[in-house]
Design a protein around this motif. Structure first.
Motif, short mmCIF file in Angstrom:
data_model
loop_
_atom_site.label_atom_id
_atom_site.label_comp_id
_atom_site.label_asym_id
_atom_site.label_seq_id
_atom_site.Cartn_x
_atom_site.Cartn_y
_atom_site.Cartn_z
N THR A 90 21.63 34.37 7.57
CA THR A 90 21.70 33.68 8.62
C THR A 90 20.06 33.79 9.09
N GLN A 91 19.87 32.80 9.83
CA GLN A 91 18.54 32.64 10.46
C GLN A 91 18.31 32.35 11.85
N THR A 92 17.45 33.00 12.54
CA THR A 92 17.15 32.76 13.97
C THR A 92 15.76 32.67 14.31
N PRO A 93 15.35 31.74 15.43
CA PRO A 93 16.28 31.02 15.84
C PRO A 93 16.31 29.62 14.97
N SER A 94 17.31 28.87 15.45
CA SER A 94 17.77 27.57 15.07
C SER A 94 16.69 26.54 15.24
N HIS A 95 15.95 26.56 16.29
CA HIS A 95 14.82 25.68 16.69
C HIS A 95 14.07 26.41 17.65
N GLN A 96 12.64 26.39 17.20
CA GLN A 96 11.63 26.91 17.94
C GLN A 96 10.42 25.84 18.40
N VAL A 97 10.38 25.68 19.57
CA VAL A 97 9.08 24.68 20.03
C VAL A 97 7.89 25.51 20.65
N THR A 98 6.70 25.25 20.18
CA THR A 98 5.59 26.32 20.34
C THR A 98 4.31 25.47 20.59
N GLN A 99 3.32 25.93 21.35
CA GLN A 99 1.85 25.41 21.42
C GLN A 99 1.29 25.66 20.35
N MET A 100 0.31 24.82 19.98
CA MET A 100 -0.57 25.26 18.88
C MET A 100 -1.59 26.35 19.24
N GLY A 101 -1.52 27.10 18.12
CA GLY A 101 -2.34 28.56 18.27
C GLY A 101 -1.55 29.82 19.03
N GLN A 102 -0.38 29.30 19.10
CA GLN A 102 0.50 30.59 19.30
C GLN A 102 1.06 31.18 17.97
N GLU A 103 1.55 32.29 18.20
CA GLU A 103 2.14 33.07 17.00
C GLU A 103 3.87 32.85 17.37
N VAL A 104 4.25 32.78 15.83
CA VAL A 104 5.72 32.47 16.02
C VAL A 104 6.21 33.59 14.72
N ILE A 105 7.58 33.92 14.99
CA ILE A 105 8.24 35.00 14.01
C ILE A 105 9.68 34.39 13.86
N LEU A 106 9.81 33.96 12.85
CA LEU A 106 11.14 33.45 12.39
C LEU A 106 11.90 34.51 11.50
N ARG A 107 13.06 34.83 11.89
CA ARG A 107 13.97 35.76 11.51
C ARG A 107 15.06 35.37 10.55
N CYS A 108 15.26 36.31 9.73
CA CYS A 108 16.43 36.08 8.67
C CYS A 108 17.14 37.51 8.37
N VAL A 109 18.25 37.23 8.08
CA VAL A 109 19.13 38.38 7.65
C VAL A 109 19.91 37.86 6.17
N PRO A 110 19.31 38.35 5.25
CA PRO A 110 19.75 38.02 3.82
C PRO A 110 21.13 38.42 3.68
N ILE A 111 21.64 38.13 2.47
CA ILE A 111 22.86 38.75 2.15
C ILE A 111 22.98 40.18 1.66
N SER A 112 23.66 41.09 2.03
CA SER A 112 23.42 42.43 2.08
C SER A 112 23.09 43.18 0.81
N ASN A 113 23.75 42.87 -0.04
CA ASN A 113 23.31 43.36 -1.55
C ASN A 113 22.48 42.75 -2.36
N HIS A 114 21.96 41.81 -1.76
CA HIS A 114 20.77 40.77 -2.38
C HIS A 114 19.34 41.77 -2.33
N LEU A 115 18.42 41.56 -3.43
CA LEU A 115 17.27 42.16 -3.60
C LEU A 115 15.98 41.47 -3.54
N TYR A 116 16.21 39.98 -3.53
CA TYR A 116 15.11 39.13 -3.92
C TYR A 116 15.22 38.21 -2.32
N PHE A 117 14.10 38.19 -1.71
CA PHE A 117 13.96 37.54 -0.69
C PHE A 117 12.90 36.39 -0.58
N TYR A 118 13.25 35.27 -0.05
CA TYR A 118 12.25 34.14 -0.06
C TYR A 118 12.00 33.29 1.10
#
Lengths: 115, 111
Positions: A5-33
């Motif tokens: 699962t990923q949040t947010p689904s859509h983010q609008v930001t101004q140039m130069g601003q910081e953005v954080i995109l979040r992800c919850v991987p599948i719980s028993n997985h070990l590798y993330f991309y």
């Protein structure tokens, strides 16, 4: 069925601003991309993460980008100072085994629009 | 440097017929290949994979063929259904953590 699962689904930001995109991987997985897809172009690899460190990154993943797994479940992508060309769909993926021998499970993506 | 190429940006097929999607690669170190399907505004969904020790892998209506000497793989969908209409990406990996994706082929299955 477990999913990434990923949040947010859509983010609008101004140039130069910081953005954080979040992800919850599948719980028993070990590798993330993180991958991204600029509109109309191919899906591009950004970074892979295993055992709390970056295992591989592409030339796109410069000093403006960072990843973190702050707790046992979240996996984040931070863009420090966004540029117009960072506008894209960002996909998080996870896998049980190393990427070259197993399928990646992708989230539905976070659309980033930089104005 | 396009290491994975899908030279057909689009393909239209009649419902019930076979869809054949092609993918070429240049890196001889690639040894694992996958096909993903992608609907608009969704993430890629895994379809089928093949490792370089095989030349064919089958899963229901989907079959992937690998020709190592030609550095070519193909995905066959038979029979094609309208719900198969999507963008199909092939992806390849060598002894690294990352997959390299092709540019995708938009399949349209006509009812």
């Amino acid at each position: 069925e477990p999913e990434v699962t990923q949040t947010p689904s859509h983010q609008v930001t101004q140039m130069g601003q910081e953005v954080i995109l979040r992800c919850v991987p599948i719980s028993n997985h070990l590798y993330f991309y993180w991958y991204r897809q600029i509109l109309g172009q191919k899906v591009e690899f950004l970074v892979s993460f295993y055992n709390n460190e970056i295992s591989e990154k592409s030339e796109i993943f410069d000093d403006q980008f960072s990843v973190e797994r702050p707790d046992g479940s979240n996996f984040t992508l931070k863009i420090r100072s966004t540029k117009l060309e960072d506008s894209a769909m960002y996909f998080c993926a996870s896998s049980w085994i190393a990427g070259n021998t197993g399928e990646l499970f992708f989230g539905e993506g976070s659309r980033l629009t930089v104005l | 440097d396009q290491q994975v190429k899908q030279n057909s940006p689009s393909l239209s097929v009649q419902e019930g017929r076979i869809s054949i999607l092609n993918c070429d690669y240049t890196n001889s170190m690639f040894d694992y290949f996958l096909w993903y399907k992608k609907y608009p505004a969704e993430g890629p969904t895994f379809l089928i994979s093949i490792s370089s020790i095989k030349d064919k892998n089958e899963d229901g209506r989907f079959t992937v063929f690998l020709n190592k000497s030609a550095k070519h793989l193909s995905l066959h969908i038979v029979p094609s259904q309208p719900g198969d209409s999507a963008v199909y990406f092939c992806a390849a990996s060598g002894r690294t953590y990352k997959y390299i994706f092709g540019t995708g082929t938009r399949l349209k299955v006509l009812a």
